[in-house]
Design a protein around this motif. Structure first.
Motif, mmCIF file in Angstrom:
data_model
loop_
_atom_site.group_PDB
_atom_site.id
_atom_site.type_symbol
_atom_site.label_atom_id
_atom_site.label_comp_id
_atom_site.label_asym_id
_atom_site.label_seq_id
_atom_site.Cartn_x
_atom_site.Cartn_y
_atom_site.Cartn_z
ATOM 1 N N LEU A 141 0.834 -1.208 0.000
ATOM 2 C CA LEU A 141 0.000 0.000 0.000
ATOM 3 C C LEU A 141 0.866 1.255 0.000
ATOM 4 O O LEU A 141 0.562 2.254 -0.649
ATOM 5 C CB LEU A 141 -0.901 0.021 1.241
ATOM 6 C CG LEU A 141 -2.282 -0.593 1.106
ATOM 7 C CD1 LEU A 141 -3.032 -0.507 2.428
ATOM 8 C CD2 LEU A 141 -3.102 0.088 0.013
ATOM 9 N N LEU B 190 2.063 1.656 -3.410
ATOM 10 C CA LEU B 190 0.990 2.215 -4.246
ATOM 11 C C LEU B 190 0.890 3.735 -4.048
ATOM 12 O O LEU B 190 0.756 4.494 -5.017
ATOM 13 C CB LEU B 190 -0.347 1.557 -3.878
ATOM 14 C CG LEU B 190 -1.520 1.882 -4.792
ATOM 15 C CD1 LEU B 190 -1.528 0.940 -6.004
ATOM 16 C CD2 LEU B 190 -2.855 1.736 -4.052
ATOM 17 N N SER B 191 0.989 4.165 -2.775
ATOM 18 C CA SER B 191 0.905 5.602 -2.468
ATOM 19 C C SER B 191 2.049 6.352 -3.120
ATOM 20 O O SER B 191 1.880 7.434 -3.683
ATOM 21 C CB SER B 191 0.960 5.821 -0.960
ATOM 22 O OG SER B 191 0.082 4.971 -0.303
ATOM 23 N N TRP C 104 -7.812 -2.436 -4.245
ATOM 24 C CA TRP C 104 -7.867 -1.017 -3.848
ATOM 25 C C TRP C 104 -8.591 -0.225 -4.924
ATOM 26 O O TRP C 104 -8.202 -0.240 -6.081
ATOM 27 C CB TRP C 104 -6.439 -0.473 -3.674
ATOM 28 C CG TRP C 104 -6.472 0.899 -3.079
ATOM 29 C CD1 TRP C 104 -6.434 2.089 -3.733
ATOM 30 C CD2 TRP C 104 -6.592 1.205 -1.695
ATOM 31 N NE1 TRP C 104 -6.538 3.118 -2.853
ATOM 32 C CE2 TRP C 104 -6.634 2.608 -1.581
ATOM 33 C CE3 TRP C 104 -6.678 0.437 -0.535
ATOM 34 C CZ2 TRP C 104 -6.746 3.262 -0.364
ATOM 35 C CZ3 TRP C 104 -6.793 1.084 0.691
ATOM 36 C CH2 TRP C 104 -6.817 2.480 0.762
#
Lengths: 223, 453
Positions: B416, B419-420, B451
């Protein structure tokens, strides 16, 4: 994680004692937490500087008015019993033995972040919120979708790695706090969206860095 | 009888813990004992210990009625101090309080100091306990059926001296079913006895019908009508059990067999299960979930549970998530007047409870004791509760109720973050071709993380 104005000293009695320790060059007394006579002054002074927020995650630890200027008398914090949810943290744990009472190494932080995330992890001063070189605008970015702090895209790959590593050490994305932050920001932005509050006047008494970045991004999207 | 309060003054890891087990202010049953309670908490916080204390103190049957309580609806209750655990110097370590609605008694509501056991003379069952190890024992229960010869068991004549009468009296007097020691198949004996009575009635009808068919056709038609009505009003014991259990076990593509010929002994050893296509499933091929549902449901369905405390440790055992989501309401439907106490680690089980029905136990490491996490702020009023497990997603229950600190494992968190970072990098990338390629990678990762972008 905002830059903190560490030179703002209210606990002058403690500061005199600490400076004398430094001048003498002797090792500091053993760190014994709340049993030290200046413990309360250090915590109250830091919470005053930190606006009652955790130095790293910016979650609220106590009411702002408790650590206000007017609660100080002759360089000592005058409130006998005050409650706060955090702990006093030694930013660089390697200094805990020799320089246990060093002002520049202290922050008040969320207890879980201290106990479960940071502990005695090795630190990199690139994300020391009290350091003169620290600038959250330069180093930090915030994803408004995942609600995670990340390194700013403008940094070099090496800096990015260092910043991301420290984000983890300081618990900025610690799960329970991330969830509270996500709810807090969603509620604030929704109340602005509904016209109940104005983005310039809305009270942001927690997570100011994440709010600022999201607000800036929202303005960019709207423009 | 229902438990209203547990005080754990100084008992093992508990110190000064008072657990209020009544409905909060603002609830239509305000002040009355909760119908169901769910204990949650980290292993070692004492969930099972509390269930054991309840079991022991209820089983001792030695408490006294301390006073009557007048609720706002002018219903009268007898409040019991069920029992106490004391140390050698007489210090009270733990005690359990309970109430009984006064309409249970045929006497005027007066102040009383009668013993608890005086009130329970007419009760059928006061306690049913399903321990956590119940699940491990289900195969044992089935393999060691207490009925060695069900055919002869059924064929006995009703006589004061015969086995069947003795069995019936024994079962009728049994007030505590603790499946740490007892075998739920004992209850199958009762069902068989009812089946036997049912067979006798059925036989009597068919004899009358045969005679009528020979002598009087009009009477025969009347008898057929009577018989049909009787069958509707008096379903066989097997049909009764099938009606309540089948809606759950049909999820496993099986059902309880209701059609018995009473000729083969193996047919009567225990409930028979068949596929939804009517093919018999032998015991050794029953799934763990089927065994669990049938063996836990049978006592609740069959026993008189009006004043019963039911304790169920780890009700989620062997059950797939969809069945876990229904099992608590299922048990309540089988014993609507009983009071249930659960201990669970399952977020899905927890989602079947209102926040005031959940007792979350936590360690206070500084004070070295266990405390109850409160889900309300200020007064204990329904409007002041902040967490409603029924409204939450399963993953939110894990993080907000079970205090799991992460929404997935470490790898998800790592991805995550990646991804950010990708999202931020795409925005600052000036080259359109590179941006497109980065976006494809971003979408790919987002999909893997489920997501929404």
């Amino acid at each position: 994680m905002r830059k903190l104005n560490k030179p703002k000293i209210l606990s002058t009695k403690y500061k005199e004692w600490e400076e004398e320790l430094e001048r003498s060059g002797n090792p500091h007394p053993v760190y014994n937490s709340s049993r030290n006579r200046f413990y309360k002054d250090i915590v109250a002074n830091l919470l005053h500087i930190q606006d009652g927020l955790c130095a790293y995650t910016e979650i609220r630890l106590c009411d702002e008015d408790i650590v206000d200027n007017h609660n100080w008398e002759n360089g000592k914090f005058a409130v006998n019993n005050f409650e706060f949810k955090g702990q006093l943290d030694h930013f660089d744990p390697s200094l805990k033995t020799e320089k246990a009472w060093l002002w520049s190494n202290f922050y008040v932080v969320d207890s879980d972040v201290n106990m479960k995330k940071k502990r005695d992890s090795e630190v990199d001063s690139i994300l020391d919120p009290g350091s003169v070189d620290y600038d959250e605008h330069r180093y930090l970015d915030y994803s408004c979708s995942t609600h995670l702090f990340i390194a700013n895209s403008n940094l070099t790959p090496d800096e990015k790695e260092r910043v991301n590593s420290m984000i983890s050490v300081l618990g900025l994305n610690y799960g329970p706090i991330k969830d509270i932050r996500r709810r807090f920001l969603s509620e604030k932005f929704k109340s602005i969206d509904f016209g109940l509050e104005d983005s310039d006047t809305v009270v942001i008494d927690e997570f100011p860095t994440a709010f600022r970045i999201c607000a800036e991004k929202q303005v960019r999207i709207l423009n | 009888m229902k438990i209203t309060k547990i005080n754990l003054n100084d008992f093992q890891q508990f110190k000064g813990l008072d657990i209020d087990l009544t409905y909060p202010k603002g609830h239509e049953k305000e002040g009355q004992p909760l119908d169901k309670v769910c204990f949650i908490g980290q292993s070692g916080t004492g969930k099972t210990t509390i269930l054991n204390i309840l079991n022991e103190l209820v089983t001792l049957r030695k408490g006294i009625a301390t006073r009557k309580v007048n609720t706002k609806d002018t219903q009268y209750f007898i409040e019991f101090l069920l029992n106490k655990v004391k140390n050698q110097s007489g210090k009270v370590l733990a005690e359990v309080h309970a109430t009984l609605p006064f309409f249970q008694f045929e006497e005027e509501p007066v102040q009383t100091t009668k013993g608890y056991d005086e009130f329970i003379l007419n009760w059928r069952t006061i306690l049913i306990n399903y321990p956590a190890e119940f699940n491990e024992r289900v195969s044992d229960f089935l393999e060691k059926s207490p009925i060695h010869n069900p055919l002869s068991f059924l064929k006995s004549n009703v006589d004061i001296n015969d086995d069947i009468h003795v069995e019936r009296v024994k079962l009728e007097n049994k007030m505590i079913y603790d499946f740490k020691k007892d075998n739920p198949l004992d209850i199958w004996k009762s069902i068989l006895m009812d089946a036997r009575d049912y067979m006798v009635s059925e036989l009597s009808f068919s004899q009358k019908l045969t005679k009528a068919l020979i002598k009087n056709k009009r009477r025969a038609n009347e008898l057929i009508e009577e018989f049909t009505k009787w069958q509707t009003d008096n379903p066989s014991p097997f049909i009764g059990l099938a009606n309540v259990v089948n809606p759950v076990i049909e999820k496993f593509y099986c059902k309880i067999k209701t059609d018995f010929d009473f000729e083969k002994a193996e047919d009567l050893g225990f409930v028979k299960i068949e596929t939804t296509n009517d093919k018999d499933i032998p015991f050794n091929l029953w799934s763990s979930g089927t065994k669990r549902v049938v063996l836990t449901a049978m006592p609740l369905h069959y026993l008189e549970t009006k004043n019963t405390i039911v304790t169920i440790d780890e009700p989620e055992g062997s059950l797939y998530p969809d069945v876990q989501g229904e099992i608590v309401d299922f048990y309540s439907s089988l014993a609507p007047d009983a009071q249930f106490f659960y201990a669970t680690h399952s977020p899905i089980i927890a989602s079947s409870f209102k926040p005031w029905e959940i007792v979350e136990l936590k360690f206070d490491y500084k004070k070295g004791k266990v405390f109850q996490e409160k889900y309300y702020e200020g007064e204990r009023h329904i409007d002041n509760y902040k967490i409603f497990p029924e409204y939450l997603r399963w993953d939110s229950i894990l993080t907000r109720v079970f205090d799991l600190e992460m929404e997935g494992n470490e790898k998800r968190k790592e991805k995550l973050l990646e991804l950010s970072q990708m999202e931020a990098d795409i925005k600052s990338e000036p080259d359109k071709t590179k941006k497109r390629k980065m976006y494809d990678e971003f979408k790919n990762l987002a999909d893997k993380l489920d997501w929404q972008i």
